[in-house]
Design an enzyme around this catalytic site. Structure first.
Site, PDB file in Angstrom:
ATOM      1  N   ASP A 154      -9.822   2.745  -0.923  1.00 61.40           N
ATOM      2  CA  ASP A 154      -8.857   2.017  -0.559  1.00 61.40           C
ATOM      3  C   ASP A 154      -7.734   2.377  -0.514  1.00 61.40           C
ATOM      4  OD1 ASP A 154      -9.576  -0.656   0.281  1.00 61.40           O
ATOM      5  OD2 ASP A 154      -8.972  -1.802  -2.071  1.00 61.40           O
ATOM      6  N   MET A 166       2.987  -7.051  -3.870  1.00 59.61           N
ATOM      7  CA  MET A 166       3.724  -7.210  -1.959  1.00 59.61           C
ATOM      8  C   MET A 166       4.911  -8.255  -2.146  1.00 59.61           C
ATOM      9  SD  MET A 166      -0.162  -7.634  -1.606  1.00 59.61           S
ATOM     10  CE  MET A 166      -0.871  -8.576  -2.475  1.00 59.61           C
ATOM     11  N   LYS A 185      -5.696   0.249   4.194  1.00 65.97           N
ATOM     12  CA  LYS A 185      -5.131  -0.880   3.890  1.00 65.97           C
ATOM     13  C   LYS A 185      -5.008  -1.789   5.459  1.00 65.97           C
ATOM     14  CE  LYS A 185      -0.233   1.058   3.801  1.00 65.97           C
ATOM     15  NZ  LYS A 185       0.786   0.957   2.155  1.00 65.97           N
TER      16      LYS A 185
HETATM   17  N1  SAH Z   1      -5.328  -5.460  -6.691  1.00 68.62           N
HETATM   18  C1  SAH Z   1      -3.755  -4.339  -6.693  1.00 68.62           C
HETATM   19  C2  SAH Z   1      -2.672  -5.232  -6.598  1.00 68.62           C
HETATM   20  C3  SAH Z   1      -3.571  -4.984  -4.783  1.00 68.62           C
HETATM   21  S1  SAH Z   1      -2.259  -5.772  -3.957  1.00 68.62           S
HETATM   22  C4  SAH Z   1      -3.801  -4.316  -8.747  1.00 68.62           C
HETATM   23  O1  SAH Z   1      -4.322  -5.485  -9.499  1.00 68.62           O
HETATM   24  O2  SAH Z   1      -2.976  -3.777  -8.984  1.00 68.62           O
HETATM   25  C5  SAH Z   1      -0.929  -3.878  -3.843  1.00 68.62           C
HETATM   26  C6  SAH Z   1       0.413  -4.005  -4.578  1.00 68.62           C
HETATM   27  O3  SAH Z   1      -0.106  -3.827  -6.041  1.00 68.62           O
HETATM   28  C7  SAH Z   1       1.195  -3.200  -3.770  1.00 68.62           C
HETATM   29  O4  SAH Z   1       2.171  -4.787  -2.753  1.00 68.62           O
HETATM   30  C8  SAH Z   1       1.959  -3.703  -5.335  1.00 68.62           C
HETATM   31  O5  SAH Z   1       2.919  -5.106  -5.324  1.00 68.62           O
HETATM   32  C9  SAH Z   1       1.423  -3.915  -6.296  1.00 68.62           C
HETATM   33  N2  SAH Z   1       1.021  -2.452  -7.145  1.00 68.62           N
HETATM   34  C10 SAH Z   1       0.277  -1.651  -6.479  1.00 68.62           C
HETATM   35  N3  SAH Z   1      -0.197   0.065  -7.052  1.00 68.62           N
HETATM   36  C11 SAH Z   1       1.055  -0.050  -7.562  1.00 68.62           C
HETATM   37  C12 SAH Z   1       1.814   1.227  -7.905  1.00 68.62           C
HETATM   38  N4  SAH Z   1       0.992   1.630  -8.235  1.00 68.62           N
HETATM   39  N5  SAH Z   1       2.860   0.894  -8.384  1.00 68.62           N
HETATM   40  C13 SAH Z   1       3.176  -0.151  -7.883  1.00 68.62           C
HETATM   41  N6  SAH Z   1       3.043  -1.031  -7.379  1.00 68.62           N
HETATM   42  C14 SAH Z   1       1.644  -1.023  -7.341  1.00 68.62           C
END
Ligand code: SAH
Length: 266
Positions: A50, A186, A72
């Site tokens: 992803d 998100m 995405k």
């Molecule tokens: N499965 C992922 C979440 C996916 S949804 C997890 O467990 O982290 C995608 C959201 O995750 C983004 O919109 C943001 O809110 C968050 N996110 C993922 N990586 C991030 C990062 N490095 N820094 C800040 N927010 C992050």
């Protein structure tokens, strides 16, 4: 420091042909991948990854492995999501060892469950490899513990939009009343509506809020603000996705626990 670490001795699972392993890659910093994730990378024939997966991690794969970028889906259950599930099914049916690599944890707002259901429907064997979710590990990189002693005994993880990409039709009153600490994934797109809903539900204007973008990557930025000033400050600081938003008293702990700043000063 460059270091090539072989997997430590353990009875590592063998990746059998025709299987799909759904694996979390962590929030950004490549070192936050688990050892099971590394074991998977070393054996996979094909890796479907992803947008939020750190590409440095892909360099640890078997050099013969095919790498497929799955992009995405902008928060929507789109045709694309169906395509990805279908692609996993077809790759597995062709006898490949298929590694599905996702940002954070595959089962936390990651659609890992949906993809696993598609595999179950086709009788394809799979394994789940959890990852460090941005809402826990990403906040830790900003010096914010999601729970802390007297501050909170519960934490609520919330998605800022629903399956169609709309502002979540959630019961914000219940969410607000239910936990001292809220971790919003998100949420940037609909932050004006969300912060309004929390204020209307009785959370104070002065409630501490942190916005952490690019958590655990070299681009990590942290905005510390309050619920009342959140929307304006996000705009002024030009904070952009991906970002995790933490609402609640634990945000103040960053003042003493921002370990990256402490290291930088030492
Ligand atoms: N499965 C992922 C979440 C996916 S949804 C997890 O467990 O982290 C995608 C959201 O995750 C983004 O919109 C943001 O809110 C968050 N996110 C993922 N990586 C991030 C990062 N490095 N820094 C800040 N927010 C992050």
């Amino acid at each position: 420091m460059k270091n090539t670490i072989p997997l430590p001795p353990l009875d590592w699972p063998e990746f059998l042909p025709g299987w799909v392993w759904l694996c979390g890659a962590g929030p950004g910093d490549a070192g936050l991948l688990t050892l099971h994730g590394l074991n998977a990378l070393q054996q996979a024939d094909v890796i479907v990854y992803d947008a939020l997966v750190n590409e440095e991690i892909l360099a640890w794969a078997n050099p013969q492995a095919e790498k497929i970028y799955a992009g995405k889906c902008g928060g929507k259950i789109s045709a694309k999501q169906v395509d990805i599930s279908q692609q996993l099914v077809e790759l597995a049916q062709s006898g490949k060892r298929v590694l599905r690599l996702k940002g954070g944890d595959p089962f936390v707002f990651g659609r890992g469950g949906e993809e696993a259901q598609a595999l179950v429907a086709q009788g394809i064997a799979f394994r789940i490899i959890p990852g460090i979710s941005a809402g826990i590990g990403g906040l830790a990189y900003a010096g914010i513990p999601v729970t802390h002693g007297a501050a909170n005994q519960s934490v609520t993880f919330v998605s800022g939009h629903d399956r169609k990409g709309q502002a979540s039709a959630l019961n914000w009153q219940a969410i607000s009343d239910g936990a001292a600490v809220l971790v919003l994934y998100m949420a940037m797109k609909h932050i004006a509506r969300i912060s309004r809903a929390l204020l209307d539900a009785g959370r104070p204007e002065g409630e501490p809020v942190a916005v952490v973008s690019g958590a655990s990557t070299p681009d990590q930025r942290v905005l510390e603000t309050t619920l009342g000033a959140l929307v304006k400050d996000i705009e002024t600081a030009a904070m952009a996705a991906p970002a995790i938003i933490c609402v609640g008293p634990v945000v103040n702990l960053r003042q003493t626990l921002d370990w990256q700043a402490i290291v930088a000063k030492a």
